[in-house]
Design a protein around this motif. Structure first.
Motif, PDB file in Angstrom:
ATOM      1  N   LYS A   4      15.387  11.748  16.484  1.00 36.55           N
ATOM      2  CA  LYS A   4      15.905  12.892  15.555  1.00 36.55           C
ATOM      3  C   LYS A   4      17.008  12.119  14.624  1.00 36.55           C
ATOM      4  O   LYS A   4      17.024  12.474  13.278  1.00 36.55           O
ATOM      5  N   ARG A  24       2.980  17.804   8.451  1.00 37.46           N
ATOM      6  CA  ARG A  24       4.044  17.447   7.718  1.00 37.46           C
ATOM      7  C   ARG A  24       3.576  17.398   6.324  1.00 37.46           C
ATOM      8  O   ARG A  24       4.354  17.637   5.183  1.00 37.46           O
ATOM      9  N   ASN A  42       6.901  16.584  15.218  1.00 41.08           N
ATOM     10  CA  ASN A  42       7.880  16.404  13.995  1.00 41.08           C
ATOM     11  C   ASN A  42       9.170  17.363  14.287  1.00 41.08           C
ATOM     12  O   ASN A  42      10.251  16.759  14.516  1.00 41.08           O
ATOM     13  N   ASP A  43       9.037  18.484  13.871  1.00 41.48           N
ATOM     14  CA  ASP A  43      10.192  19.365  14.181  1.00 41.48           C
ATOM     15  C   ASP A  43      10.902  19.492  15.578  1.00 41.48           C
ATOM     16  O   ASP A  43      11.912  19.665  16.046  1.00 41.48           O
ATOM     17  N   GLU A  44       9.787  19.512  16.431  1.00 39.65           N
ATOM     18  CA  GLU A  44      10.206  19.808  18.068  1.00 39.65           C
ATOM     19  C   GLU A  44       9.550  18.620  18.726  1.00 39.65           C
ATOM     20  O   GLU A  44       8.547  18.848  19.420  1.00 39.65           O
ATOM     21  N   GLU A  83       9.230  11.270  12.661  1.00 39.52           N
ATOM     22  CA  GLU A  83       8.608  12.201  12.740  1.00 39.52           C
ATOM     23  C   GLU A  83       7.152  11.567  13.080  1.00 39.52           C
ATOM     24  O   GLU A  83       7.052  10.253  12.890  1.00 39.52           O
TER      25      GLU A  83
END
Length: 366
Positions: free
Chosen positions: A291, A353, A236-238, A296
């Motif tokens: 990204k 998420r 997701n974020d990383e 995600e």
């Protein structure tokens, strides 16, 4: 803590229906039964949702051309609720066990284009994979290219025509802009459905007509000479990237038949024979693409690598195949994440998420 109820939604009103059936079978076979109870929700080619039994949901399961979804009498409906949507039997009105998380594995139309993701968001159900926006823009090759170009990421040159512009498509003009050979593609399709490589006007006209059978927009692209390199991205974020793989087509190009029907249609080399520097470059660029398109969960990023090492993005697949020969799970396998653990991680990311989204305010005055 009890087992997690995972609804695997598969099939679909899509040209990639049969691929989805194969993907679902492999996920069902690989998922950890000590952690998860599985509910199979098959979507037939008319778009009807039904509950299927694990031991009998496929017909001709070993024949990719004849494989089909077994019809059942258990048609279902979904009712949005205050907290989470509830699934019930349409005929008996019996409420089915609460679904904890959905694993949508419908490829292509209505499964990969944001439609499914929008439905699941409306139902407030956690789900595996890319969210609505990332799914929609990644599926639409026209808009994906625009966004990637704006971010300075290289894509193949191409022209896009909507259905009402079909009479204005001129072979000589296209050839002067893009050269020969050309690739003609429906904008919103995957698995090389409706894709043709052309070199003559007759082939071009036929390919245009076929592409419009699958979508209202057609993409005509230049042919890129280079190696076909694929990279799986997870997170997701990383997000992290797998070791890259390479498609070695044994036919003119990596067609639908090569991917799913003809066992000798392509050789899948995993990991790809790349230098450490090239491998790192592919991985970094795959994460950058992931990204940029607001992805995600998971996606497979496909590149052409030219002889000078330049990477050109071919496409991004946000519901990659999970068949027995599919690159996405295979790439994670060689990277050290076996199939059952990959499924675990995808489900963890879905819950992560969902919990983040639940923290957002939905009203100004509370």
């Amino acid at each position: 803590m009890g087992k997690i109820n995972v609804a695997i939604v598969f099939g679909g009103k899509s040209a990639e229906h049969e691929v989805s059936l194969q993907s679902a079978k492999n996920i069902i076979d690989a998922i950890d039964r000590e952690k998860y109870d599985v509910v199979l929700i098959g979507v037939d080619k008319d778009g009807c949702w039904q509950v299927n039994e694990e031991d009998s949901f496929l017909l001709n399961e070993h024949d990719p051309k004849a494989i089909s979804l077994k019809k059942t009498s258990s048609k279902i409906a979904i009712l949005p609720g205050e907290k989470q949507g509830q699934v019930f039997d349409y005929e008996t009105k019996e409420v089915l066990p609460q679904i904890d998380v959905v694993f949508p594995i419908i490829h292509g139309t209505l499964g990969e284009d944001g439609s499914m993701q929008g439905l699941l968001r409306t139902l407030n159900l956690p789900f595996v994979g890319v969210d609505l926006l990332g799914s929609a823009v990644s599926m639409d090759k026209d808009f994906a290219k625009r966004i990637l170009r704006d971010a300075g990421i290289a894509v193949a040159n191409g022209l896009v025509y909507k259905k009402f512009e079909q009479s204005n498509i001129d072979f000589n003009f296209v050839q002067s802009k893009l050269g020969l050979p050309l690739f003609v593609k429906p904008v919103n399709q995957g698995s090389s459905v409706g894709v043709n490589k052309v070199e003559t006007k007759a082939e071009f006209d036929q390919a245009i007509a076929e592409a419009y059978m699958y979508d209202d927009k057609v993409l005509i692209e230049e042919a890129i000479v280079g190696r076909e390199i694929e990279c799986a991205v997870l997170g997701n974020d990383e997000p992290i990237a797998s070791l890259p793989g390479e498609i070695l087509p044994q036919t003119d190009f990596y067609s639908y038949e090569s991917k799913y029907i003809d066992d000798s249609g392509a050789v899948l080399s995993a990991p790809a024979e790349l230098t450490d520097e090239q491998t790192e470059k592919v991985q970094n660029e795959a994460i950058r693409v992931f990204k940029t398109l607001d992805c995600e969960g998971m996606a497979r990023v496909d590149f052409f690598m030219k002889s000078d090492g330049t990477l050109i993005v071919n496409e991004v697949n946000t519901v990659p195949g999970f068949t027995k020969i599919s690159m996405y799970p295979r790439l994670w396998g060689i990277t050290g994440l076996p199939y059952p653990k990959l499924i675990d991680r995808l489900i963890e990311l879905a819950f992560e998420r969902h919990e983040r989204k639940q923290q957002l305010k939905s009203a100004v005055f509370e």
